[in-house]
Design a protein around this motif. Structure first.
Motif, PDB file in Angstrom:
ATOM      1  N   ARG A   1       0.820  -1.203   0.000  1.00  0.00           N
ATOM      2  CA  ARG A   1       0.000   0.000   0.000  1.00  0.00           C
ATOM      3  C   ARG A   1       0.854   1.252   0.000  1.00  0.00           C
TER       4      ARG A   1
ATOM      5  N   ARG B   1      -3.320  -3.291  -5.937  1.00  0.00           N
ATOM      6  CA  ARG B   1      -4.306  -3.035  -4.881  1.00  0.00           C
ATOM      7  C   ARG B   1      -4.996  -4.326  -4.496  1.00  0.00           C
TER       8      ARG B   1
ATOM      9  N   LEU C   1     -13.925  -5.558   6.755  1.00  0.00           N
ATOM     10  CA  LEU C   1     -13.354  -4.479   5.944  1.00  0.00           C
ATOM     11  C   LEU C   1     -12.715  -5.046   4.691  1.00  0.00           C
TER      12      LEU C   1
ATOM     13  N   LEU D   1     -13.675  -4.236   0.823  1.00  0.00           N
ATOM     14  CA  LEU D   1     -12.750  -3.716  -0.183  1.00  0.00           C
ATOM     15  C   LEU D   1     -12.667  -4.638  -1.387  1.00  0.00           C
TER      16      LEU D   1
END
Lengths: 104, 601, 485
Positions: B21, B114, B147, B151
């Motif tokens: 990231r 990502r 989460l 995503l």
């Protein structure tokens, strides 16, 4: 001819009468000049009461006050009339109804 | 040294995710191997842990305190008992295979850095749930898994449906978490501890029946949300919007079984109340059947598999309800193998048909993608619990426990019948017949990165039955074994193939039309028109009240009142001196009169 | 020495800006430099529990009993750091070529100054006054540099807050007057000891607690005294909203902790059920209203007001755990609200709108901004790993014994805030790009220069979330003393 003793009460009654007349003049007359004259009447009514009190009670203190009142009245009249003349020059009128520009 | 293994296994994927990231987004060629490497490292660590023999009680890694304050001791301490070791090996193993598969599946996606960062984040969070030694730590990672799922489902955020599905998944999970946190609080106040190590002893000393029931049901809520069981199951089919590797890893093999894992961890509390256990068992039983019925009428290949997943998880939930956690975990592991395999195969089919997901627009893939066809058959046979495939052994262990519960047995065995039915339907329509679209005509197998994981999983699906999982966990069920459960379930499973063959062999369109199944029993509509509308209605009411009454009437109103009062009062300022003088005199008279009154009295 | 330095440095900066130095650079440097005495002071507090600056308290009758004493202990440590951080971030994200730049940055600095002074004051008079010092620049900022109905919002917000302050002042003066004449003081250390020695009568405590609740509650947007908040924040320029929602709101909660809890303990317990009712209103009513908002800033305003309800739950929990959670949530909420408003400011600056229906697909156009939007949304929703969750979980556990029903409502509030935030994120970031987003000038955050305030706030959120000890650790002895009668 004696109608009875003139007492303090008589003087105070007269003073009150004069005061009321002056008050009526201040509150009810339109011409500012007359209002000023009525103011004088108010002050002099107070003077009368004070002098009578001094005379009948035998104390000198009200007389001192009278002197104060006369002096202040004189000064106030001088200044007041000067303001009146100045206003008249500006507005061409001395009627109390015409001076209401400080309203809401 | 080995005591630190859990930390290593847990943190490697996190490091990978953070590194990608922060630094590696523009460099997918470095980012992707970093992520895969981290997963590989975790898998190897898990294998090491699996082999490191220790006493049955397990060992705990040194603790890291998080919140330690009067009465609450919540820390990150990781436990590595046999259950955790089994789970972490399964999770990291399947995750590794999916990582490799994604190399091929997303090879041309510009945002793949990502994707792999989020995938590593998921592995980290999932392992956190596995290794957690107390309810709060588990809850923390529970939310982090939510989460990651959000995503990953919304990975292709340009698609509006992806955002909707991601929201739905997160929110339904949150509703489950609402019950979960209340359950945790209840457990804490009832038993004085939230640590899994202390729970068995504290729970054994008993608790008021209804309090324990309430706590159990609260904890169950968390499972219902995460594992998508009734009534919080609606997010799982929608989650298929995410890329297929995501569906296979999260929503088949690992994340959705976290609920079952949690239930097994808190089983000492659940056991205290027959109400809780029965609720769990019945929800499980019903949920084996309903999604199986729905799947018979679904046309999107991933949706079919999603409903199948719902059904299979329900078997595990039912196992918990029957107090046979060993077979429950057994099925969890075998299901991870064959369901992940089926999803990867479906992904391969989709990829081969150029992103076509409707089975009625596929067809003829048997000749064009023979390997995918073969592994799909392997997965199907395992799923349908046909011996000697792995699914047979694990499902049979669960059926065996329903010997004295005819209702549960009926539901779950009937589900087996329908499972065979819709799986054969899927194979016949997608792989059989002639190609029914452009994409299907030019279908081809995927790159080796996609083929190898499927091969591994196929082997495991065949051979997984020999794994002695219940023994390893020390959770062997101790009820008598009746043969009729085995034969009846096997009969029904095999019988399911025949109607499907009869109806769908060579079919060009669906001969069956059952609206209620196509509409998924109208549950989504109920939630949308019922609950969501009610919440929005209340929101509108609150907003209207806020706008009109509070802001309008009270706040602006008081301002208006002040202004009007002012405008009223300013009429006193008439400008006429003599009026002022008159008021002055009156006031003076009033004061004098009052003073005289006081003097005389 | 470092305590007054923290107040003098912003004043110096104000002076320099008035004399003509570059406003943003001066203000930014001053705020950053201000952290140095902050560090020194923190060291002192961690070593010895509390540090003071000023004359010794003398509980004697004087004409004007207020004394300028500054002090910092474990409780105000977190608040001071919150202020320092949010001030740096707010000034960092303020635009430099704005009209009337000097006055703009002077106002921002004065808000920071007021907040710092309030948190550092030991004397009730200066505590109150510094807050008022911070209110006036807020009025100017919203009224002159705001957007939307800025004049109306500025007036409403300020008058409403002034009314609340008036009630608060009545409570403070009432507290002062209800003490025996020989022991009156405005220094709350002396007050604490006096009240401990001879507690106030229950009736007095009830009235004072109610007054303080209404006064402080208005400042914290407690229902029903909340309606200044959403409109005010929506109309404020982003840095002002960051400072107000992030820092000034905490003033009221801090005041309740310092004044109401130790000095009117029985009164506070008695009105606990009223507080419970009101905080339930905050969570449910404002949470539901937030769902219907169409403007992102309005949504943030409602959401920020909603979270105050959970903090109140910590305050009435009656346990150190609950209070520690309240403190942690205060810090977390301050950071996340500041981050949220900063992101909202960036979005509206780039696309020209905060209307969520007009936005969409921001993730494609501005991925870095999307990342920070997600951090703010996740923090607000109480995702573990960020500060808000740590606070909330402590509050839930701390208040469970006393108010299980309210904890349930607060837990549902977490769901509601998730609904609101996720809908907002979906409308703003997901999907296809809307015309406003795909327009010419919409660019992502460029480099360190534009991202550092957001990154700083996010890092702080992460730090407090992973190690909440940094917030509640130093404060623990203070909190324990607040609760023991």
């Amino acid at each position: 001819m004696m109608l009875g003793e003139i007492t303090l009460g008589h003087y105070l009654a007269l003073s009150t009468l004069l005061f009321l007349v002056g008050l009526a003049g201040v509150l009810l007359r339109r011409s500012l000049l007359i209002v000023m004259m009525s103011l004088e009447l108010l002050l002099n009514a107070a003077n009368l009461a004070l002098v009578a009190a001094a005379r009948f009670k035998g104390i000198p203190d009200p007389q001192v006050a009278v002197f104060f009142v006369i002096t202040v009245a004189a000064a106030e009249v001088a200044v007041g009339l000067a303001i009146l003349v100045a206003i008249f020059r500006l507005k061409k009128t001395t009627s109390a109804e015409d001076f209401a520009s400080l309203k809401f | 040294m080995i005591a630190y293994a859990p930390y290593l296994i847990l943190l490697l994927p996190l490091l990978a995710a953070v590194a990608i990231r922060l630094f590696l987004y523009p460099f997918p060629r470095i980012a992707v191997p970093v992520s895969v490497g981290a997963c590989l490292g975790s898998f190897l660590g898990s294998l090491m842990l699996l082999n490191a023999g220790t006493p049955a009680g397990g060992m705990a890694a040194p603790a890291v305190p998080w919140i330690e304050l009067a009465g609450l001791k919540a820390g990150f301490s990781l436990v590595a008992d046999p259950l955790a070791r089994l789970m972490t090996t399964t999770v990291t193993g399947v995750a590794l295979l999916v990582h490799i598969y994604s190399l091929g599946y997303l090879a041309k996606d510009p945002c793949r850095s990502r994707f792999f960062a989020e995938l590593s984040l998921f592995v980290f969070s999932m392992l956190g749930i596995v290794f957690a030694d107390n309810l709060i730590t588990m809850f923390i990672f529970w939310e982090l898994v939510g989460l990651s799922s959000y995503l990953l489902i919304g990975f292709w955020h340009q698609r509006p449906a992806a955002g909707a599905a991601a929201n739905k998944a997160f929110l339904v999970n949150r509703i489950g978490d609402f019950g979960f946190i209340l359950g945790i609080l209840g457990a804490w106040s009832l038993f004085g501890t939230i640590s899994f190590a202390d729970l068995p002893s504290r729970a054994a000393s008993g608790a008021p029946f209804w309090a324990a029931t309430a706590v159990g049901l609260g904890l169950l809520c968390g499972c219902l949300g995460k594992s998508a069981q009734l009534p919080l199951h609606v997010w799982l089919p929608d989650s298929m919007e995410g890329p297929t590797p995501v569906s296979s890893l999260l929503h088949a093999a690992t994340m959705v079984v976290a609920g079952v894992y949690m239930l097994i961890r808190v089983l000492p509390i659940l056991e205290l109340s027959w109400v809780t256990m029965n609720t769990i068992a019945w929800i499980g039983a019903v949920m084996t059947l309903l999604p199986a019925l729905i799947a018979c009428q679904q046309n999107d290949i991933k949706r079919i598999l999603a409903y199948s997943t719902l059904s299979e998880i329900a078997y595990m939930v039912m196992a918990v309800g029957l107090n046979i956690p060993g077979p429950g975990m057994y099925h969890l592991v075998t299901h991870a193998f064959f369901k992940c395999l089926l999803f990867l195969a479906a992904g391969s089919a989709i990829h081969g048909c150029h992103e076509e997901q409707d089975i009625w627009k596929m067809g003829g893939l048997r000749k064009r993608m023979p390997f995918t066809f073969l592994v799909t058959w392997v997965g199907t046979l395992a799923l349908a619990a046909i011996p000697p495939f792995s699914g047979f052994w694990s499902k049979d262990a669960i059926f065996a426990a329903t010997y004295d519960r005819p209702g549960l047995a009926a539901c779950s065995m009937a589900a087996g019948f329908f499972t065979s039915f819709f799986m054969l339907r899927m194979i016949l329509v997608a792989f059989g017949g002639k190609p029914r679209s452009e994409g299907a005509t030019h279908a081809h197998e995927g790159p080796p990165a996609m083929v190898v994981p499927m091969l591994c999983l196929a082997v495991l699906s065949v051979l997984g039955g020999i794994l002695p999982i219940s023994d390893f966990l020390g959770m062997k069920p101790d009820h008598p074994h009746h043969a009729w459960t085995l034969w009846l379930s096997l009969l029904l499973a095999v019988a399911g193939f025949f109607p499907a063959y009869h109806l769908y062999q060579g079919a060009m369109q669906d001969p069956l039309r059952v609206p209620i199944l196509q509409a998924k029993f109208y549950v989504d509509e109920f939630y949308q028109r019922g609950l969501v509308a009610m919440q929005d209605g209340l929101g509108r009411l609150a907003d209207a009240f806020e706008g009109w009454v509070v802001r309008g009437f009270l706040v602006r109103g008081s301002g208006v009142a002040a202004r009007v009062a002012g405008q009223g009062l300013r009429l006193v300022q008439c400008g006429q001196v003599q009026l002022y003088a008159a008021v002055f005199i009156l006031g003076a008279l009033g004061v004098v009169g009052w003073l005289l009154g006081r003097v005389s009295s | 020495m470092c305590l007054p330095a923290m107040l003098v440095i912003p004043l110096l900066a104000v002076g320099l800006i008035a004399l003509g130095s570059r406003p943003k650079v001066t203000a930014l440097w001053a705020s950053v430099v201000n952290c140095i005495p902050g560090c020194l002071a923190s060291g002192g507090v961690l070593r010895s529990g509390e540090i003071l600056f000023g004359p010794e308290p003398i509980p004697a009758r004087e004409v004007f009993p207020a004394k300028f004493i500054l002090g910092m202990d474990g409780l105000s440590l977190s608040m001071v750091w919150l202020t320092l951080l949010v001030t740096v971030a707010a000034i960092g994200s303020a635009q430099a070529g704005i009209k009337r730049e000097k006055e703009y940055f002077i106002c921002l600095l004065l808000i920071g100054l007021g907040a710092l002074g309030a948190f550092l004051s030991v004397d009730l008079f200066y505590f109150f006054t510094f807050h008022e010092v911070a209110l006036v620049p807020t009025f100017l900022l919203v009224g002159i540099w705001g957007q939307g109905d800025r004049a109306g919002a500025a007036w409403r917000m300020t008058v409403y807050l002034m009314l609340g302050s008036m009630v608060l002042l009545m409570g403070l003066i009432g507290l002062y007057l209800s003490l025996p004449e020989t022991a009156r003081s405005l220094d709350w250390r002396v007050l604490g000891e006096t009240v401990r020695a001879n507690p106030l009568s229950p009736g007095t405590q009830r009235i004072l607690a109610a007054l303080l609740l209404i006064g402080f509650g208005t400042l914290v947007s407690l229902v029903p005294f909340h309606s200044w908040a959403p409109g005010g924040y929506a109309s404020a320029p982003a840095p002002a909203a960051m400072l107000h929602a992030g820092v000034l709101k905490k003033f009221g909660l801090y005041g309740l902790m310092r004044v109401a809890l130790p000095m009117t303990p029985d009164g506070w317990k008695e009105i606990g059920w009223i507080v419970g009712l009101l905080l339930a209103g905050n969570i449910l009513y404002l949470g539901l209203a937030a769902l219907q908002q169409r403007d992102f800033r309005w949504l943030l305003g409602f959401s920020s007001a909603m979270h105050m309800g959970t903090v109140f739950l910590g305050l009435i929990s009656g346990t150190v755990l609950g209070l520690a959670g309240a403190l942690t949530l205060m810090v977390g909420h301050g950071l996340s609200a500041a981050l949220g408003f900063a992101v909202a400011g960036e979005i509206s600056r780039r696309t020209g709108t905060s209307w969520m229906q007009d936005l969409g697909g921001l993730a494609q156009r501005a991925p870095k901004l999307w990342f920070y939007l997600m951090v703010a949304a996740m923090a607000s929703m109480g995702l573990p790993g960020l500060a808000n969750f740590a606070g909330e979980i402590m509050i839930f556990f701390g208040a469970w014994a006393a108010h299980p029903g309210l904890v349930g409502i607060a837990a549902w509030g977490v769901v509601l805030s998730a609904v609101a935030m996720l809908r907002a994120v979906r409308a703003i970031a997901f999907g296809a790009m809307s015309p406003a987003v795909s327009a010419e000038g919409v660019a992502d955050l460029q480099g360190i220069r534009e991202t550092w305030p957001l990154a700083a706030l996010s890092l702080a959120l992460l730090l407090v979330g992973i190690v909440p000890l940094v917030v509640y650790g130093p404060a623990q002895p203070v909190l324990e003393r607040l609760l023991t009668p």
